[in-house]
Design an enzyme around this catalytic site. Structure first.
Site, PDB file in Angstrom:
ATOM      1  N   HIS A  97     -40.107  71.251  13.797  1.00  0.00           N
ATOM      2  CA  HIS A  97     -38.882  70.647  14.316  1.00  0.00           C
ATOM      3  C   HIS A  97     -37.774  70.909  13.304  1.00  0.00           C
ATOM      4  O   HIS A  97     -37.937  70.608  12.132  1.00  0.00           O
ATOM      5  CB  HIS A  97     -39.110  69.142  14.461  1.00  0.00           C
ATOM      6  CG  HIS A  97     -38.221  68.496  15.464  1.00  0.00           C
ATOM      7  ND1 HIS A  97     -36.858  68.472  15.343  1.00  0.00           N
ATOM      8  CD2 HIS A  97     -38.493  67.855  16.618  1.00  0.00           C
ATOM      9  CE1 HIS A  97     -36.346  67.826  16.370  1.00  0.00           C
ATOM     10  NE2 HIS A  97     -37.298  67.441  17.156  1.00  0.00           N
ATOM     11  N   PRO A 109     -36.174  53.595   7.501  1.00  0.00           N
ATOM     12  CA  PRO A 109     -36.626  54.752   8.288  1.00  0.00           C
ATOM     13  C   PRO A 109     -35.459  55.689   8.673  1.00  0.00           C
ATOM     14  O   PRO A 109     -35.659  56.675   9.356  1.00  0.00           O
ATOM     15  CB  PRO A 109     -37.267  54.149   9.539  1.00  0.00           C
ATOM     16  CG  PRO A 109     -37.118  52.705   9.462  1.00  0.00           C
ATOM     17  CD  PRO A 109     -36.392  52.343   8.236  1.00  0.00           C
ATOM     18  N   LYS A 163     -38.363  59.102   5.313  1.00  0.00           N
ATOM     19  CA  LYS A 163     -38.873  59.471   3.986  1.00  0.00           C
ATOM     20  C   LYS A 163     -40.137  58.694   3.574  1.00  0.00           C
ATOM     21  O   LYS A 163     -40.872  59.136   2.715  1.00  0.00           O
ATOM     22  CB  LYS A 163     -37.801  59.173   2.929  1.00  0.00           C
ATOM     23  CG  LYS A 163     -36.523  59.981   3.085  1.00  0.00           C
ATOM     24  CD  LYS A 163     -36.709  61.436   2.707  1.00  0.00           C
ATOM     25  CE  LYS A 163     -35.391  62.190   2.848  1.00  0.00           C
ATOM     26  NZ  LYS A 163     -35.583  63.650   2.866  1.00  0.00           N
ATOM     27  N   TYR A 218     -32.357  66.294   3.772  1.00  0.00           N
ATOM     28  CA  TYR A 218     -32.960  65.713   4.983  1.00  0.00           C
ATOM     29  C   TYR A 218     -34.436  66.092   5.083  1.00  0.00           C
ATOM     30  O   TYR A 218     -35.284  65.290   5.424  1.00  0.00           O
ATOM     31  CB  TYR A 218     -32.187  66.233   6.200  1.00  0.00           C
ATOM     32  CG  TYR A 218     -32.572  65.635   7.523  1.00  0.00           C
ATOM     33  CD1 TYR A 218     -33.038  66.447   8.562  1.00  0.00           C
ATOM     34  CD2 TYR A 218     -32.482  64.270   7.762  1.00  0.00           C
ATOM     35  CE1 TYR A 218     -33.389  65.911   9.791  1.00  0.00           C
ATOM     36  CE2 TYR A 218     -32.824  63.728   8.994  1.00  0.00           C
ATOM     37  CZ  TYR A 218     -33.276  64.554   9.998  1.00  0.00           C
ATOM     38  OH  TYR A 218     -33.636  64.026  11.221  1.00  0.00           O
TER      39      TYR A 218
HETATM   40  P1  FAS Z   1     -48.833  51.449   4.556  1.00  0.00           P
HETATM   41  O1  FAS Z   1     -48.095  50.172   4.826  1.00  0.00           O
HETATM   42  O2  FAS Z   1     -48.842  52.535   5.571  1.00  0.00           O
HETATM   43  O3  FAS Z   1     -50.392  51.101   4.277  1.00  0.00           O
HETATM   44  C1  FAS Z   1     -50.738  49.957   3.512  1.00  0.00           C
HETATM   45  C2  FAS Z   1     -52.178  49.576   3.898  1.00  0.00           C
HETATM   46  O4  FAS Z   1     -52.570  48.493   3.067  1.00  0.00           O
HETATM   47  C3  FAS Z   1     -52.269  49.082   5.343  1.00  0.00           C
HETATM   48  O5  FAS Z   1     -53.350  49.715   5.990  1.00  0.00           O
HETATM   49  C4  FAS Z   1     -52.499  47.579   5.195  1.00  0.00           C
HETATM   50  O6  FAS Z   1     -53.337  47.071   6.230  1.00  0.00           O
HETATM   51  C5  FAS Z   1     -53.201  47.506   3.856  1.00  0.00           C
HETATM   52  N1  FAS Z   1     -53.036  46.234   3.157  1.00  0.00           N
HETATM   53  C6  FAS Z   1     -51.918  45.480   3.055  1.00  0.00           C
HETATM   54  N2  FAS Z   1     -52.164  44.379   2.301  1.00  0.00           N
HETATM   55  C7  FAS Z   1     -53.477  44.449   1.917  1.00  0.00           C
HETATM   56  C8  FAS Z   1     -54.330  43.630   1.115  1.00  0.00           C
HETATM   57  N3  FAS Z   1     -53.876  42.514   0.570  1.00  0.00           N
HETATM   58  N4  FAS Z   1     -55.625  44.020   0.927  1.00  0.00           N
HETATM   59  C9  FAS Z   1     -56.083  45.174   1.473  1.00  0.00           C
HETATM   60  N5  FAS Z   1     -55.336  46.000   2.255  1.00  0.00           N
HETATM   61  C10 FAS Z   1     -54.031  45.634   2.458  1.00  0.00           C
HETATM   62  N6  FAS Z   1     -41.649  56.532   7.448  1.00  0.00           N
HETATM   63  C11 FAS Z   1     -41.310  57.834   7.654  1.00  0.00           C
HETATM   64  O7  FAS Z   1     -41.464  58.670   6.739  1.00  0.00           O
HETATM   65  N7  FAS Z   1     -40.798  58.247   8.867  1.00  0.00           N
HETATM   66  C12 FAS Z   1     -40.654  57.392   9.919  1.00  0.00           C
HETATM   67  O8  FAS Z   1     -40.231  57.805  10.998  1.00  0.00           O
HETATM   68  C13 FAS Z   1     -41.031  56.025   9.745  1.00  0.00           C
HETATM   69  N8  FAS Z   1     -40.938  55.157  10.784  1.00  0.00           N
HETATM   70  C14 FAS Z   1     -41.366  53.877  10.600  1.00  0.00           C
HETATM   71  C15 FAS Z   1     -41.329  52.977  11.678  1.00  0.00           C
HETATM   72  C16 FAS Z   1     -41.781  51.674  11.516  1.00  0.00           C
HETATM   73  C17 FAS Z   1     -41.731  50.737  12.685  1.00  0.00           C
HETATM   74  C18 FAS Z   1     -42.295  51.234  10.258  1.00  0.00           C
HETATM   75  C19 FAS Z   1     -42.787  49.822  10.063  1.00  0.00           C
HETATM   76  C20 FAS Z   1     -42.338  52.112   9.187  1.00  0.00           C
HETATM   77  C21 FAS Z   1     -41.887  53.441   9.344  1.00  0.00           C
HETATM   78  N9  FAS Z   1     -41.933  54.357   8.305  1.00  0.00           N
HETATM   79  C22 FAS Z   1     -41.532  55.644   8.474  1.00  0.00           C
HETATM   80  C23 FAS Z   1     -42.403  53.955   6.989  1.00  0.00           C
HETATM   81  C24 FAS Z   1     -43.920  53.966   6.907  1.00  0.00           C
HETATM   82  O9  FAS Z   1     -44.415  55.092   7.550  1.00  0.00           O
HETATM   83  C25 FAS Z   1     -44.354  53.854   5.454  1.00  0.00           C
HETATM   84  O10 FAS Z   1     -43.463  54.494   4.582  1.00  0.00           O
HETATM   85  C26 FAS Z   1     -45.761  54.385   5.177  1.00  0.00           C
HETATM   86  O11 FAS Z   1     -46.652  53.779   6.075  1.00  0.00           O
HETATM   87  C27 FAS Z   1     -46.117  54.058   3.727  1.00  0.00           C
HETATM   88  O12 FAS Z   1     -47.457  54.335   3.522  1.00  0.00           O
HETATM   89  P2  FAS Z   1     -48.321  53.410   2.518  1.00  0.00           P
HETATM   90  O13 FAS Z   1     -47.581  53.269   1.255  1.00  0.00           O
HETATM   91  O14 FAS Z   1     -49.687  53.994   2.527  1.00  0.00           O
HETATM   92  O15 FAS Z   1     -48.310  51.961   3.165  1.00  0.00           O
END
Ligand code: FAS
Length: 387
Positions: A68, A289, A293, A384
């Protein structure tokens, strides 16, 4: 090695460590089915793809992902398209839903002998300043438990235990951008062959591909809006209005399958290392978002930390660990700066006071220079797509 969280950060880190023969266990509070179906990001930067390629984690995205490279801006001053794949570093995003990437990472981790405990919630990280920190957990059956390791990686997001366990004095930079989005997943094919950014007096609207049958939309809404407050019909009528469907063609409608209200906030914790505890991904820094990133930074930070841990645990060379925080923060702040600029590009206050009028005029000027200046377009493309 104990890794908290099975998101992109935790699973990329776990895969690289296991691949290098380093014993690690991932503690994940959710069940596997939830982790594999949680829809979030979808745009992978080329650097993210290169990292996943390097560690044999990209087979799924190359098979099902789609390239894309175009943005379309629709504003009060008309419509213009930016083919960013031909600008800056001449690179493109790979559209691949985060839940599919996480499913691939999980399968690969387990196939490599990785250990993961679902339904196990980390409660606190204790003794991070010592040689054998302890992770206190609530086991799947509700019983208290504890895990000890030489190092702990906090990949458990912005609300996780790692952040709660930071010592006094940890610095948190924070900004509430004052903008709220209604994040939507529609069971409908894309309406544009581009990332759509609409700037309208009623607010921002966004359109981003996810799969051939599902498209992500964003609608700027009032702070405090309930996710279920808007009917599907009201959502589509408002998207039509803000994306100027009357001028540029109707949107392809479908059932709104998922809604979430996202207050655009950013924060960065400094430093990202506290003794034997390291922060990665959203646990390290939350980014709005607006510039896609977050997931990309999570993968980048995970590889940086995996390399440093491998050096330390296999050769005793701790230089990488000592440098991890500063190296990671350089990328984080660069992404934050661009994300902040994007928020200013796509949102303007609705008031008629001098400050609102001034900020809105700035916004229109930014869009004009993006539309007319090649150097600005090259700068935009580089940031970007870059991480
Ligand atoms: P994550 O939040 O993905 O993963 C953390 C993990 O830790 C989860 O599985 C959770 O269950 C677990 N956890 C939490 N507390 C815990 C505890 N106490 N004990 C054990 N496990 C625990 N980013 C983009 O780059 N592009 C986008 O288009 C985009 N859109 C988004 C849309 C939405 C609605 C949201 C909410 C986020 C979006 N993001 C986007 C951001 C998102 O993708 C994050 O940056 C990404 O998931 C970060 O990854 P992690 O750091 O691994 O955290």
């Amino acid at each position: 090695m104990v890794v908290l969280g099975a998101g992109p950060a935790g699973l990329v880190l776990g895969n690289i460590l296991v691949d290098r023969g380093i014993d690690c266990v991932v503690l994940e509070r959710a069940e596997r089915a939830h982790v594999e179906t949680r829809a979030r990001a979808g745009f992978l930067a080329p650097e993210t793809v290169r990292i996943l390629d390097r560690h044999g984690l990209s087979e799924g995205l190359h098979r099902r992902g789609r390239l894309h490279g175009t943005c379309e801006f629709r504003t009060e001053d008309g419509r213009f398209r930016l083919d960013y794949s031909g600008l800056g570093q001449r690179e493109q995003h790979t559209v691949y839903p985060q839940q599919e990437l996480v499913t691939d990472l999980l399968a690969r981790f387990l196939s490599r002998g990785g250990r993961i405990r679902f339904g196990t919630e980390a409660v606190a990280v204790r003794g991070a300043d010592g040689e054998r920190p302890e992770v206190a957990v609530r086991e799947a059956d509700g019983r208290p438990g504890a895990w000890r390791a030489r190092y702990v990686a906090g990949c458990d997001g912005r609300h996780g235990a790692a952040r709660r366990s930071l010592p006094a004095g940890a610095v948190r930079h924070h900004r509430d951008h004052g903008v709220t989005w209604l994040g939507l997943l529609a069971e409908a094919p894309t309406s544009l062959d581009a990332v759509g950014y609409a700037v309208h007096e009623r607010g921002f609207a966004g359109h981003m591909a996810r799969t051939s049958e599902v498209t992500r939309y964003y609608l700027q809404c009032e702070r405090g809006t309930e996710a279920d407050a808007w009917s599907d019909e009201r959502i589509w009528d408002e998207l039509d209005l803000r994306m100027r469907a009357r001028d540029y063609g109707p949107l392809r409608r479908g059932r709104v399958a998922e809604r979430s209200v996202v207050g655009l906030e950013s924060d960065v914790l400094e430093p990202l290392r506290h003794g034997a505890l390291f922060l990665v991904g959203d646990a390290a820094a939350l980014i709005s978002p607006s510039a896609a990133k977050g997931a990309n930074l999570a993968v980048l930070g995970a590889e940086l930390l995996a390399r440093a841990l491998t050096d330390d645990l296999t050769t005793g060379n701790s230089e990488g660990l000592d440098a991890y925080s500063a190296r990671c923060l350089t990328h984080v702040w660069r992404a934050q700066e661009f994300s902040h600029w994007m928020i200013g590009l796509l949102h303007g206050p609705s008031g008629t006071d001098g400050e609102s009028l001034f900020l809105n005029s700035l916004r229109r000027s930014r869009l004009t220079s993006l539309r007319t200046s090649l150097s600005r377009q090259n700068w935009f493309a580089e940031h970007y797509v870059g991480v």
